[in-house]
Motif scaffolding. Structure first.
Motif, mmCIF file in Angstrom:
data_model
loop_
_atom_site.group_PDB
_atom_site.id
_atom_site.type_symbol
_atom_site.label_atom_id
_atom_site.label_comp_id
_atom_site.label_asym_id
_atom_site.label_seq_id
_atom_site.Cartn_x
_atom_site.Cartn_y
_atom_site.Cartn_z
ATOM 1 N N ILE A 122 27.156 -2.186 -43.566
ATOM 2 C CA ILE A 122 28.026 -2.316 -42.395
ATOM 3 C C ILE A 122 27.192 -2.583 -41.144
ATOM 4 O O ILE A 122 27.529 -3.449 -40.317
ATOM 5 C CB ILE A 122 28.883 -1.048 -42.221
ATOM 6 N N ILE A 123 26.087 -1.852 -40.993
ATOM 7 C CA ILE A 123 25.231 -2.031 -39.818
ATOM 8 C C ILE A 123 24.618 -3.432 -39.805
ATOM 9 O O ILE A 123 24.530 -4.091 -38.758
ATOM 10 C CB ILE A 123 24.138 -0.939 -39.781
ATOM 11 N N GLU A 124 24.239 -3.914 -40.975
ATOM 12 C CA GLU A 124 23.697 -5.271 -41.097
ATOM 13 C C GLU A 124 24.736 -6.311 -40.679
ATOM 14 O O GLU A 124 24.435 -7.264 -39.939
ATOM 15 C CB GLU A 124 23.271 -5.497 -42.551
ATOM 16 N N GLU A 125 25.983 -6.108 -41.116
ATOM 17 C CA GLU A 125 27.054 -7.050 -40.768
ATOM 18 C C GLU A 125 27.419 -6.942 -39.286
ATOM 19 O O GLU A 125 27.809 -7.939 -38.661
ATOM 20 C CB GLU A 125 28.290 -6.774 -41.627
ATOM 21 N N LEU A 126 27.288 -5.731 -38.721
ATOM 22 C CA LEU A 126 27.573 -5.538 -37.298
ATOM 23 C C LEU A 126 26.616 -6.368 -36.444
ATOM 24 O O LEU A 126 27.028 -7.004 -35.459
ATOM 25 C CB LEU A 126 27.459 -4.052 -36.941
ATOM 26 N N GLU A 127 25.361 -6.362 -36.803
ATOM 27 C CA GLU A 127 24.379 -7.157 -36.054
ATOM 28 C C GLU A 127 24.731 -8.638 -36.114
ATOM 29 O O GLU A 127 24.666 -9.352 -35.100
ATOM 30 C CB GLU A 127 22.978 -6.917 -36.614
ATOM 31 N N LYS A 128 25.118 -9.112 -37.294
ATOM 32 C CA LYS A 128 25.491 -10.522 -37.438
ATOM 33 C C LYS A 128 26.720 -10.853 -36.588
ATOM 34 O O LYS A 128 26.805 -11.914 -35.961
ATOM 35 C CB LYS A 128 25.793 -10.848 -38.910
ATOM 36 N N TYR A 129 27.678 -9.927 -36.568
ATOM 37 C CA TYR A 129 28.953 -10.164 -35.870
ATOM 38 C C TYR A 129 28.736 -10.347 -34.367
ATOM 39 O O TYR A 129 29.356 -11.218 -33.737
ATOM 40 C CB TYR A 129 29.886 -8.982 -36.133
ATOM 41 N N TYR A 130 27.874 -9.512 -33.786
ATOM 42 C CA TYR A 130 27.689 -9.562 -32.331
ATOM 43 C C TYR A 130 26.530 -10.458 -31.897
ATOM 44 O O TYR A 130 26.369 -10.716 -30.702
ATOM 45 C CB TYR A 130 27.484 -8.149 -31.776
ATOM 46 N N SER A 131 25.722 -10.902 -32.824
ATOM 47 C CA SER A 131 24.601 -11.777 -32.479
ATOM 48 C C SER A 131 25.118 -13.101 -31.926
ATOM 49 O O SER A 131 25.867 -13.822 -32.588
ATOM 50 C CB SER A 131 23.745 -12.024 -33.724
ATOM 51 N N GLY A 132 24.756 -13.386 -30.699
ATOM 52 C CA GLY A 132 25.198 -14.630 -30.069
ATOM 53 C C GLY A 132 26.600 -14.585 -29.500
ATOM 54 O O GLY A 132 27.076 -15.567 -28.944
ATOM 55 N N LYS A 133 27.286 -13.441 -29.619
ATOM 56 C CA LYS A 133 28.661 -13.322 -29.100
ATOM 57 C C LYS A 133 28.601 -13.188 -27.579
ATOM 58 O O LYS A 133 27.877 -12.347 -27.043
ATOM 59 C CB LYS A 133 29.320 -12.085 -29.723
ATOM 60 N N ASP A 134 29.376 -14.018 -26.871
ATOM 61 C CA ASP A 134 29.359 -14.019 -25.410
ATOM 62 C C ASP A 134 29.662 -12.631 -24.848
ATOM 63 O O ASP A 134 30.644 -11.986 -25.245
ATOM 64 C CB ASP A 134 30.383 -15.021 -24.858
ATOM 65 N N GLY A 135 28.834 -12.193 -23.926
ATOM 66 C CA GLY A 135 29.069 -10.919 -23.235
ATOM 67 C C GLY A 135 28.487 -9.709 -23.933
ATOM 68 O O GLY A 135 28.616 -8.587 -23.428
ATOM 69 N N TRP A 136 27.835 -9.915 -25.067
ATOM 70 C CA TRP A 136 27.285 -8.799 -25.840
ATOM 71 C C TRP A 136 25.802 -9.039 -26.095
ATOM 72 O O TRP A 136 25.389 -10.155 -26.402
ATOM 73 C CB TRP A 136 28.014 -8.646 -27.174
ATOM 74 N N THR A 137 25.005 -7.974 -25.963
ATOM 75 C CA THR A 137 23.553 -8.081 -26.153
ATOM 76 C C THR A 137 23.066 -6.987 -27.083
ATOM 77 O O THR A 137 23.306 -5.795 -26.834
ATOM 78 C CB THR A 137 22.810 -7.948 -24.801
#
Length: 505
Positions: free
Chosen positions: A417-432
């Motif tokens: 889940i943590i691995e997928e969380l990083e993928k989900y927010y990687s490059g997502k506008d407004g999130w770092t």
């Protein structure tokens, strides 16, 4: 009997009260004696001594099962020829210090920290510090092999020792030297400081440390040891306990209120206006103390500290090293950094465990409070603590949720889940994604997405994923939660009802 089930991190834990003797994890006399003998044998192997050349100190907190467990441990130790110093009611940090002052090969503290009255446990020390998790596993493996033996105590080998008197004397001298008042022996005259011991063993701090130095301790509460904990849970993280000491501080017009957990390895405090000095505020205050005269020092904390704390530590000349939950984790990282040549004066968990390098890397609530008392007494205005903490930016909102994992291989599932969380927010506008993720995944949200951060991690021991959010604006935590829910709802083996309930409020 499942001996491995008694392992709880770096402790042995189970049920102590005899009403729970049918529980699988009951700390029976037979079990305790096997563990105590194993500790003696382990010390013998470690030191190269025969067991009849070994000395062990032993103490306990106020739990109702403490005397029984202590007697069983002493029986097994003396039967093996070990000389035992029986220290009675004692704090956990004091039992470590006894290995140094009494020249003991090891020490045992009987405690279950802040857990309910029916629980109990055993902690173990050598003069080098507390045993690690692998050492506890080894003790349990050794105990399983000898479980069921009969023991004949040798009473002449057990010596009563009021070590807490010596420990309190150390703290008194520390305050005298630290304050260096005109009336050297009464440096706390004119100060009112109350203590809430929660009926654990921390009452000594009021009666045997503060009062002899001139402090007015009237208004202190729950100082008498009572293993049923009838007033509130002795836990600085507990809201009811903190509310209780806050009210007592204000009502008694005290300059400072202090609260300990059951065995005094953790503490919190309260300003004269009742405002809590806990979690991030307590870490900030301890950091200020630790960094005095030590610009560039590293402060190790657990992973759930606020962005404001990191900024505060950097402002006062320190470096913040955000690490993992678990007090042994942060302390071991502190030791590692110091060995590598990086000066690290403090390791601290937001739960209140604080270990100063100068104090043997020992997490000692009374030592931390003593440093704060010295700070208070040096400044006669009573405003020192307020001014020190004033620059610390506090979040407007904070929320913690806990998601249970409903599968056997919970660790692998959580890591996925943590691995997928990083993928989900990687490059997502407004999130770092944070550049110092050392436990779980911490991600910052800009002003359009909640103006704060989220952290998802795996529990140290349990099939649970704690989820923390903080925001610098009202309503920001809900924004963060809405975004996170869109990600987390896909995982069918995770109980996400806590976030669904939160979003429906």
């Amino acid at each position: 009997m499942n001996f491995k089930g008694f392992k709880s991190g770096t402790d042995i834990r189970g049920y102590g009260a005899e009403q729970f003797s049918d529980e699988p994890l009951y700390l029976s006399d037979e079990f305790v004696m096997a563990v105590a003998e194993s500790f003696a044998n382990w010390l013998g192997a470690r030191t190269g001594k025969y067991t009849n050349e070994i000395t062990v100190s032993i103490g306990r907190d106020s739990r109702v099962s403490g005397p029984r467990i202590m007697a069983a441990a002493i029986t097994a130790l003396t039967a093996k020829g070990v000389k035992v110093y029986s220290c009675g009611l004692a704090s956990t940090p004091a039992m470590f210090m006894s290995t140094l002052d009494l020249k003991c090969d090891g020490a045992i503290q009987i405690t279950a920290s802040h857990h309910p009255w029916e629980r109990n446990g055993l902690k173990f020390f050598t003069p080098e510090g507390g045993l690690e998790g692998e050492n506890i596993a080894e003790l349990l493996s050794m105990a399983e092999k000898i479980y069921g033996k009969s023991y004949r105590a040798e009473p002449s080998l057990c010596v009563e020792n009021d070590y807490m008197k010596t420990y309190c004397s150390h703290l008194q001298e520390m305050i005298k030297k630290g304050v260096n008042a005109e009336n050297y022996n009464k440096p706390l005259e004119g100060f009112k400081i109350i203590v809430d011991a929660g009926n654990g063993v921390g009452g000594f701090y009021a009666t045997d440390v503060l009062a002899p130095l001139g402090a007015d301790i009237e208004g202190s509460q729950f100082l008498d040891p009572d293993g049923m904990f009838p007033n509130h849970i002795p836990n600085p993280e507990n809201a009811e306990a903190m509310d209780s000491v806050s009210k007592a501080t204000v009502e008694s017009h005290a300059d400072l209120g202090i609260i300990f957990d059951t065995d005094v390895d953790r503490a919190g405090c309260v300003e004269n206006n009742g405002e809590e000095i806990n979690r991030n505020r307590l870490v900030a205050l301890a950091s200020y103390i630790a960094l005095e005269g030590h610009d560039g020092g590293v402060i190790v904390t657990d992973s759930v500290t606020s962005d404001g704390l990191k900024e505060y530590i950097e402002t006062i000349g320190g470096e913040h090293y955000r690490f993992k939950r678990g007090y042994r984790n942060v302390i071991n990282k502190q030791i590692e950094l110091n060995k590598a040549g990086k000066f690290c004066p403090l390791a601290m968990e937001t739960s209140g465990h604080a270990a100063f390098k100068e104090n043997y890397y020992l997490d000692d609530g009374a030592y931390l409070m003593t440093k704060i008392v010295i700070l208070l007494a040096r400044d006669k205005s009573g405003e020192a603590i307020k001014s020190i903490l004033a620059p610390l930016k506090q979040p407007v909102e904070a929320k913690e949720l806990r998601f249970s994992i409903k599968c056997d291989d919970f660790r692998a599932y959580g890591e996925k889940i943590i691995e997928e969380l990083e993928k989900y927010y990687s490059g997502k506008d407004g999130w770092t994604i944070a550049d110092d993720n050392r436990e779980g995944m911490r991600i910052s949200a800009d002003k359009d997405n909640g103006n704060g951060w989220l952290l998802l991690r795996l529990s140290v021991h349990d099939p649970v994923m704690p989820f923390n959010m903080e925001s610098n604006e009202k309503g920001g935590v809900k924004k963060i939660a809405v975004s996170f829910y869109e990600f987390i709802k896909q995982f069918d083996k995770l109980d996400i009802s806590p976030i669904e309930g939160f979003l429906s409020e």
